[in-house]
Design a protein around this motif. Sequence first.
Motif, PDB file in Angstrom:
ATOM      1  N   ASN A  91     127.465  77.951  66.708  1.00 19.67           N
ATOM      2  CA  ASN A  91     127.338  76.683  67.451  1.00 19.67           C
ATOM      3  C   ASN A  91     126.026  75.749  67.291  1.00 19.67           C
ATOM      4  OD1 ASN A  91     130.190  76.537  68.192  1.00 19.67           O
ATOM      5  ND2 ASN A  91     129.534  77.950  70.021  1.00 19.67           N
ATOM      6  N   SER A  92     125.291  76.288  66.404  1.00 21.14           N
ATOM      7  CA  SER A  92     124.275  75.443  66.189  1.00 21.14           C
ATOM      8  C   SER A  92     124.344  73.962  66.086  1.00 21.14           C
ATOM      9  CB  SER A  92     123.443  75.895  64.733  1.00 21.14           C
ATOM     10  OG  SER A  92     123.040  77.391  65.065  1.00 21.14           O
ATOM     11  N   VAL A  93     123.829  73.202  66.674  1.00 14.80           N
ATOM     12  CA  VAL A  93     124.009  71.638  66.646  1.00 14.80           C
ATOM     13  C   VAL A  93     123.007  70.960  65.405  1.00 14.80           C
ATOM     14  CG1 VAL A  93     123.376  69.342  67.680  1.00 14.80           C
ATOM     15  CG2 VAL A  93     124.180  71.333  69.221  1.00 14.80           C
ATOM     16  N   LEU A  94     123.778  70.328  64.496  1.00  9.67           N
ATOM     17  CA  LEU A  94     123.548  69.880  63.352  1.00  9.67           C
ATOM     18  C   LEU A  94     122.699  68.464  63.436  1.00  9.67           C
ATOM     19  CD1 LEU A  94     126.315  70.740  61.080  1.00  9.67           C
ATOM     20  CD2 LEU A  94     124.144  71.921  61.296  1.00  9.67           C
ATOM     21  N   GLY A  95     123.199  67.805  64.410  1.00  5.73           N
ATOM     22  CA  GLY A  95     122.839  66.360  64.844  1.00  5.73           C
ATOM     23  C   GLY A  95     123.967  65.689  65.554  1.00  5.73           C
TER      24      GLY A  95
ATOM     25  N   GLN B  70     128.514  57.261  65.079  1.00  5.29           N
ATOM     26  CA  GLN B  70     129.645  56.315  65.604  1.00  5.29           C
ATOM     27  C   GLN B  70     129.503  56.506  66.948  1.00  5.29           C
ATOM     28  OE1 GLN B  70     131.417  54.045  63.247  1.00  5.29           O
ATOM     29  NE2 GLN B  70     129.973  55.307  61.803  1.00  5.29           N
ATOM     30  N   CYS B  71     129.575  57.519  67.559  1.00  9.06           N
ATOM     31  CA  CYS B  71     129.558  57.507  69.016  1.00  9.06           C
ATOM     32  C   CYS B  71     128.511  58.273  69.722  1.00  9.06           C
ATOM     33  CB  CYS B  71     130.987  58.512  69.402  1.00  9.06           C
ATOM     34  SG  CYS B  71     131.146  60.349  69.015  1.00  9.06           S
ATOM     35  N   GLY B  72     127.542  59.140  68.838  1.00 13.58           N
ATOM     36  CA  GLY B  72     126.486  59.741  69.408  1.00 13.58           C
ATOM     37  C   GLY B  72     126.771  61.325  69.939  1.00 13.58           C
ATOM     38  N   HIS B  73     127.962  61.751  69.683  1.00 16.09           N
ATOM     39  CA  HIS B  73     128.392  63.033  70.298  1.00 16.09           C
ATOM     40  C   HIS B  73     127.766  64.196  69.188  1.00 16.09           C
ATOM     41  CE1 HIS B  73     131.032  65.884  72.282  1.00 16.09           C
ATOM     42  NE2 HIS B  73     131.335  66.515  71.352  1.00 16.09           N
ATOM     43  N   GLU B  74     127.099  65.151  70.056  1.00 19.75           N
ATOM     44  CA  GLU B  74     126.464  66.219  68.992  1.00 19.75           C
ATOM     45  C   GLU B  74     127.648  67.055  68.243  1.00 19.75           C
ATOM     46  OE1 GLU B  74     124.514  68.843  71.860  1.00 19.75           O
ATOM     47  OE2 GLU B  74     122.648  67.699  71.832  1.00 19.75           O
TER      48      GLU B  74
ATOM     49  N   TRP C 131     132.179  72.293  62.933  1.00 21.54           N
ATOM     50  CA  TRP C 131     132.799  71.261  62.658  1.00 21.54           C
ATOM     51  C   TRP C 131     132.593  70.777  60.930  1.00 21.54           C
ATOM     52  CZ3 TRP C 131     136.853  69.726  65.401  1.00 21.54           C
ATOM     53  CH2 TRP C 131     136.854  70.060  66.538  1.00 21.54           C
ATOM     54  N   VAL C 132     131.695  71.508  60.472  1.00 22.55           N
ATOM     55  CA  VAL C 132     131.152  71.491  58.845  1.00 22.55           C
ATOM     56  C   VAL C 132     132.734  71.310  58.035  1.00 22.55           C
ATOM     57  CG1 VAL C 132     129.972  71.881  57.003  1.00 22.55           C
ATOM     58  CG2 VAL C 132     128.915  71.889  59.235  1.00 22.55           C
ATOM     59  N   MET C 133     132.742  70.447  57.280  1.00 23.26           N
ATOM     60  CA  MET C 133     133.924  70.309  56.319  1.00 23.26           C
ATOM     61  C   MET C 133     133.227  70.552  54.742  1.00 23.26           C
ATOM     62  SD  MET C 133     135.750  67.061  57.649  1.00 23.26           S
ATOM     63  CE  MET C 133     137.328  67.404  56.542  1.00 23.26           C
TER      64      MET C 133
ATOM     65  N   ALA D 141     130.896  66.585  58.332  1.00 31.29           N
ATOM     66  CA  ALA D 141     131.602  67.152  59.191  1.00 31.29           C
ATOM     67  C   ALA D 141     132.374  66.221  60.085  1.00 31.29           C
ATOM     68  CB  ALA D 141     130.399  67.751  60.048  1.00 31.29           C
ATOM     69  N   GLU D 142     133.298  66.593  60.797  1.00 26.62           N
ATOM     70  CA  GLU D 142     134.124  65.648  61.548  1.00 26.62           C
ATOM     71  C   GLU D 142     133.659  65.907  62.909  1.00 26.62           C
ATOM     72  OE1 GLU D 142     138.742  65.608  63.210  1.00 26.62           O
ATOM     73  OE2 GLU D 142     138.224  67.329  61.707  1.00 26.62           O
ATOM     74  N   CYS D 143     133.559  64.638  63.547  1.00 29.55           N
ATOM     75  CA  CYS D 143     132.939  64.600  64.937  1.00 29.55           C
ATOM     76  C   CYS D 143     134.275  65.083  65.790  1.00 29.55           C
ATOM     77  CB  CYS D 143     132.540  63.218  65.234  1.00 29.55           C
ATOM     78  SG  CYS D 143     132.204  62.973  66.878  1.00 29.55           S
ATOM     79  N   PRO D 144     134.076  66.006  66.635  1.00 30.86           N
ATOM     80  CA  PRO D 144     135.082  66.265  67.578  1.00 30.86           C
ATOM     81  C   PRO D 144     135.642  65.177  68.516  1.00 30.86           C
ATOM     82  CG  PRO D 144     133.178  67.610  68.287  1.00 30.86           C
ATOM     83  CD  PRO D 144     132.714  66.740  66.894  1.00 30.86           C
ATOM     84  N   ASN D 145     134.575  64.267  68.723  1.00 33.43           N
ATOM     85  CA  ASN D 145     134.767  63.265  69.695  1.00 33.43           C
ATOM     86  C   ASN D 145     135.693  62.150  69.313  1.00 33.43           C
ATOM     87  OD1 ASN D 145     134.361  62.171  72.599  1.00 33.43           O
ATOM     88  ND2 ASN D 145     132.995  60.849  71.411  1.00 33.43           N
ATOM     89  N   CYS D 146     135.224  61.613  68.094  1.00 30.84           N
ATOM     90  CA  CYS D 146     135.979  60.387  67.617  1.00 30.84           C
ATOM     91  C   CYS D 146     136.588  60.555  66.516  1.00 30.84           C
ATOM     92  CB  CYS D 146     134.808  59.124  67.375  1.00 30.84           C
ATOM     93  SG  CYS D 146     133.433  59.342  66.178  1.00 30.84           S
ATOM     94  N   GLU D 147     136.662  61.685  65.947  1.00 26.84           N
ATOM     95  CA  GLU D 147     137.446  62.186  64.543  1.00 26.84           C
ATOM     96  C   GLU D 147     137.010  61.653  63.278  1.00 26.84           C
ATOM     97  OE1 GLU D 147     141.391  62.364  65.683  1.00 26.84           O
ATOM     98  OE2 GLU D 147     141.265  64.029  67.010  1.00 26.84           O
ATOM     99  N   THR D 148     135.609  61.017  63.326  1.00 27.09           N
ATOM    100  CA  THR D 148     135.035  60.405  62.116  1.00 27.09           C
ATOM    101  C   THR D 148     134.357  61.229  61.289  1.00 27.09           C
ATOM    102  OG1 THR D 148     135.045  58.547  63.477  1.00 27.09           O
ATOM    103  CG2 THR D 148     133.555  58.645  61.070  1.00 27.09           C
ATOM    104  N   ILE D 149     134.725  61.295  59.886  1.00 30.12           N
ATOM    105  CA  ILE D 149     133.755  62.188  58.899  1.00 30.12           C
ATOM    106  C   ILE D 149     132.465  61.532  58.821  1.00 30.12           C
ATOM    107  CG2 ILE D 149     133.889  63.303  56.887  1.00 30.12           C
ATOM    108  CD1 ILE D 149     136.314  63.952  58.495  1.00 30.12           C
ATOM    109  N   VAL D 150     131.455  62.291  59.158  1.00 29.72           N
ATOM    110  CA  VAL D 150     129.944  61.866  59.130  1.00 29.72           C
ATOM    111  C   VAL D 150     128.917  62.873  58.519  1.00 29.72           C
ATOM    112  CG1 VAL D 150     130.513  60.289  61.195  1.00 29.72           C
ATOM    113  CG2 VAL D 150     129.543  62.746  61.457  1.00 29.72           C
TER     114      VAL D 150
END
Length: 55
Positions: free
Chosen positions: A5-9, A13-17, A22-24, A38-47
């Motif tokens: 669960n290491s935070v990557l950044g 789009q939404c600022g969610h950690e 979530w890495v794809m 990775a997919e943002c678990p909050n807004c479901e955007t690939i970033v």
Amino acid sequence: MTANNSVLGSCPQCGHEISEVWVMLEYETTEGEAGVWAECPNCETIVDPIHDKPK
């Protein structure tokens, strides 16, 4: 299996950690720099949470 669960950044789009779970896709540039998509678990955007900066 243990969850990493290491935070990557943050999502640009939404600022969610975004954590490693979530890495794809992991990649390396021609300059040898590591990156991920990775997919943002909050807004479901690939970033790119490592290199993208919040807008």
